[in-house]
Scaffold this motif. Structure first.
Motif, mmCIF file in Angstrom:
data_model
loop_
_atom_site.group_PDB
_atom_site.id
_atom_site.type_symbol
_atom_site.label_atom_id
_atom_site.label_comp_id
_atom_site.label_asym_id
_atom_site.label_seq_id
_atom_site.Cartn_x
_atom_site.Cartn_y
_atom_site.Cartn_z
ATOM 1 N N GLU A 188 0.796 -1.341 -0.026
ATOM 2 C CA GLU A 188 0.157 0.001 -0.190
ATOM 3 C C GLU A 188 0.886 1.067 -0.020
ATOM 4 O O GLU A 188 2.292 1.111 0.511
ATOM 5 C CB GLU A 188 -0.830 0.072 1.259
ATOM 6 N N LYS A 189 0.227 2.349 -0.446
ATOM 7 C CA LYS A 189 1.096 3.607 -0.325
ATOM 8 C C LYS A 189 1.769 3.928 1.144
ATOM 9 O O LYS A 189 0.931 3.946 1.921
ATOM 10 C CB LYS A 189 0.183 4.819 -0.951
ATOM 11 N N LYS A 190 2.782 4.340 1.231
ATOM 12 C CA LYS A 190 3.218 4.554 2.449
ATOM 13 C C LYS A 190 3.427 6.035 2.694
ATOM 14 O O LYS A 190 3.695 6.881 1.718
ATOM 15 C CB LYS A 190 4.745 4.153 2.384
ATOM 16 N N TYR A 191 3.158 6.644 3.786
ATOM 17 C CA TYR A 191 3.291 7.689 4.203
ATOM 18 C C TYR A 191 4.200 7.816 5.461
ATOM 19 O O TYR A 191 4.465 7.242 6.025
ATOM 20 C CB TYR A 191 1.979 8.691 4.889
ATOM 21 N N ASP B 231 3.136 12.906 2.193
ATOM 22 C CA ASP B 231 3.128 12.234 0.986
ATOM 23 C C ASP B 231 4.468 11.955 0.323
ATOM 24 O O ASP B 231 5.160 13.238 -0.049
ATOM 25 C CB ASP B 231 2.252 13.034 0.057
ATOM 26 N N PHE C 54 5.565 7.243 -4.723
ATOM 27 C CA PHE C 54 5.326 5.964 -5.044
ATOM 28 C C PHE C 54 6.419 5.145 -3.833
ATOM 29 O O PHE C 54 7.288 4.382 -4.508
ATOM 30 C CB PHE C 54 5.757 5.786 -6.456
ATOM 31 N N GLY D 122 6.097 2.337 -1.339
ATOM 32 C CA GLY D 122 5.203 1.240 -0.739
ATOM 33 C C GLY D 122 5.550 0.635 0.672
ATOM 34 O O GLY D 122 6.642 0.456 1.032
ATOM 35 N N ASP E 67 0.594 -2.561 -5.891
ATOM 36 C CA ASP E 67 -0.608 -2.313 -4.929
ATOM 37 C C ASP E 67 -1.698 -3.144 -5.753
ATOM 38 O O ASP E 67 -1.595 -3.772 -6.598
ATOM 39 C CB ASP E 67 -0.935 -0.812 -4.428
ATOM 40 N N TYR F 289 5.720 0.455 -6.721
ATOM 41 C CA TYR F 289 6.020 1.260 -5.889
ATOM 42 C C TYR F 289 7.453 0.778 -5.684
ATOM 43 O O TYR F 289 7.776 -0.513 -5.645
ATOM 44 C CB TYR F 289 5.179 0.983 -4.479
#
Length: 305
Positions: A146-149, A154, A157, A159, A187, A193
């Motif tokens: 999943e997209k990582k923060y 933000d 890309f 992951g 994803d 990613y």
């Protein structure tokens, strides 16, 4: 007569060298027996990857592990090479909390560079007579992300691994191949990613129930006080490692690495090693000798052994 004496002296020295080599092999024997057919994951990156001589030593080490009965898997990074190529196209590498900010163009560069590094490592292994296959986390649905923060920010890309499907790795190991994995994943919408290579190595080691996970880094191992070389830690339990991280004694890039090590041990990896990849043959020295050269993190229940 003098020639005879010299010859005798040389023969004695030669015999001593041969005996020392035999002793080394005998010392390695119980470790070879213990880890025969066991999986070991090697996370490879840092200075050892950018120096050609060290790179060849690491590949020789892993190839030897394969030939004496281990089942090694290499997970590699390529951060410095990615930064070099990002600079070549006139972009500036950006990092937030140590994580590379990866926009669409940087993601394209990262995948290209990691693919290039991956096939270079495959070639080096095969030059030594061992069959290798290079893959990324995309292949066979190996790494799903999943997209990582980063603290809510933000970072593009990058992951976060959600699941690992190790079937492709088991298939390769069963067919006697040495898998070499680039840390790229998909994803649920099949978007590509970039993944932190340490995170990928830990997740893969956990998923395949690896006997060992070895990090080749740019430091000797762990110290209680980085300014005091006598405070080097050669072995500690997962609980002791948690005390170190909680006590504020570990900082910088080592903190997330150590947290990864603890998580791997807590999730079933028998032993995690932090090794200085700049030391020639550090992997063999750590695994096959009593003293070792790095820091080993072990399960709490093994601490008394």
């Amino acid at each position: 007569m003098n020639k005879g004496k010299d010859a005798d002296g040389t023969m004695e020295k030669d015999m001593e060298q041969v005996l020392r080599k035999a002793e080394v092999l005998i010392e390695a024997l119980p470790y070879i027996q213990k880890f025969n057919r066991k999986i070991i994951v090697v996370k490879y990156g840092g200075s050892a990857m950018s120096n050609e001589a060290l790179q060849k030593n690491v590949i020789k080490d892993v190839t030897l592990l394969k030939l004496v009965g281990f089942k090694p898997i290499i997970v590699h990074g390529g951060g410095k090479e990615i930064s070099r190529w990002v600079g070549k196209v006139g972009k500036e590498a950006k990092f937030i909390n140590g994580l590379r900010v990866t926009d669409e163009e940087t993601m394209e560069i990262a995948e290209m560079v990691l693919g290039k590094v991956n096939k270079q490592l495959v070639t080096m292994v095969q030059e030594l007579g061992v069959k290798a296959v290079g893959i990324s986390g995309k292949d066979g649905g190996l790494l799903n992300v999943e997209k990582k923060y980063s603290d809510g920010q933000d970072i593009g890309f990058v992951g976060e691994i959600q699941t690992v499907n190790p079937k492709v790795l088991y298939d390769l190991l069963e067919k006697d191949f040495l898998p070499i994995v680039a840390p790229i994943g998909l994803d649920e919408h099949f978007q590509t990613y970039n993944i932190n290579a340490d995170d990928a190595a830990c997740a893969i080691a956990t998923a395949v129930h690896a006997e060992k996970l070895a990090f080749l880094t740019d430091i000797e191992g762990l110290y209680r006080d980085i300014n005091d070389k006598s405070s080097f830690i050669s072995r500690l339990s997962a609980s002791q490692a948690e005390e170190l991280t909680g006590g504020g004694l570990i900082g910088g890039g080592m903190l997330p690495k150590l947290n990864n090590c603890i998580a791997a041990v807590r999730n079933g990896v028998n032993r995690v090693h932090i090794l200085d990849g700049r030391i020639p043959h550090c992997l063999l020295l750590e695994i096959f000798t009593k003293e070792g050269v790095g820091t080993a993190i072990i399960a709490d229940e093994e601490q008394g052994e």
